[in-house]
Design a protein around this motif. Sequence first.
Motif, short mmCIF file in Angstrom:
data_model
loop_
_atom_site.label_atom_id
_atom_site.label_comp_id
_atom_site.label_asym_id
_atom_site.label_seq_id
_atom_site.Cartn_x
_atom_site.Cartn_y
_atom_site.Cartn_z
N ARG A 11 -17.11 18.06 -26.88
CA ARG A 11 -15.92 17.92 -26.03
C ARG A 11 -14.71 18.52 -26.72
O ARG A 11 -14.49 18.32 -27.90
N ILE A 12 -13.96 19.31 -25.96
CA ILE A 12 -12.68 19.83 -26.46
C ILE A 12 -11.61 19.56 -25.41
O ILE A 12 -11.90 19.45 -24.23
N ASP A 13 -10.39 19.46 -25.87
CA ASP A 13 -9.26 19.16 -24.99
C ASP A 13 -8.83 20.44 -24.29
O ASP A 13 -8.47 21.42 -24.94
N PRO A 14 -8.85 20.44 -22.93
CA PRO A 14 -8.46 21.67 -22.22
C PRO A 14 -6.99 22.01 -22.36
O PRO A 14 -6.56 23.07 -21.94
N LYS A 15 -6.20 21.13 -22.96
CA LYS A 15 -4.79 21.44 -23.18
C LYS A 15 -4.61 22.35 -24.39
O LYS A 15 -3.58 22.96 -24.56
N GLU A 16 -5.63 22.41 -25.24
CA GLU A 16 -5.59 23.29 -26.39
C GLU A 16 -5.88 24.72 -25.94
O GLU A 16 -6.40 24.95 -24.85
N LYS A 17 -5.60 25.69 -26.78
CA LYS A 17 -5.97 27.07 -26.49
C LYS A 17 -7.49 27.16 -26.52
O LYS A 17 -8.12 26.72 -27.49
N ILE A 18 -8.07 27.70 -25.47
CA ILE A 18 -9.53 27.70 -25.39
C ILE A 18 -10.12 29.12 -25.32
O ILE A 18 -11.23 29.31 -24.87
N SER A 19 -9.40 30.10 -25.82
CA SER A 19 -9.97 31.45 -25.85
C SER A 19 -10.63 31.75 -27.19
O SER A 19 -11.31 32.75 -27.34
N CYS A 20 -10.47 30.84 -28.15
CA CYS A 20 -11.03 31.00 -29.49
C CYS A 20 -12.01 29.86 -29.75
O CYS A 20 -11.70 28.70 -29.51
N CYS A 21 -13.20 30.19 -30.26
CA CYS A 21 -14.23 29.19 -30.53
C CYS A 21 -13.80 28.30 -31.70
O CYS A 21 -13.51 28.80 -32.79
N PRO A 22 -13.77 26.97 -31.51
CA PRO A 22 -13.40 26.07 -32.61
C PRO A 22 -14.44 26.04 -33.74
O PRO A 22 -14.13 25.65 -34.84
N GLU A 23 -15.66 26.45 -33.46
CA GLU A 23 -16.72 26.43 -34.47
C GLU A 23 -16.69 27.66 -35.38
O GLU A 23 -16.66 27.53 -36.59
N CYS A 24 -16.75 28.85 -34.79
CA CYS A 24 -16.90 30.08 -35.60
C CYS A 24 -15.67 30.98 -35.57
O CYS A 24 -15.65 32.02 -36.20
#
Length: 67
Positions: A11-24
Amino acid sequence: MNSNIEKPIRRIDPKEKISCCPECKYKDGFHVSLYTPDKAKLSEVILICPSCHSHFGLGWKVDVNAS
């Protein structure tokens, strides 16, 4: 690693920037998939990183049966 085993949906917060993968940290966007549990009326939009193949759920639901 067995390629038939899917990674868990994180789960990730859609309010964050979501064009960059939080994992890699891949930064050129995501593939989009729909996850529909058995007997569910709505499907969840799942983002899949094209680089590391991590799956991310944002809590976004869609009705794929709507016309």
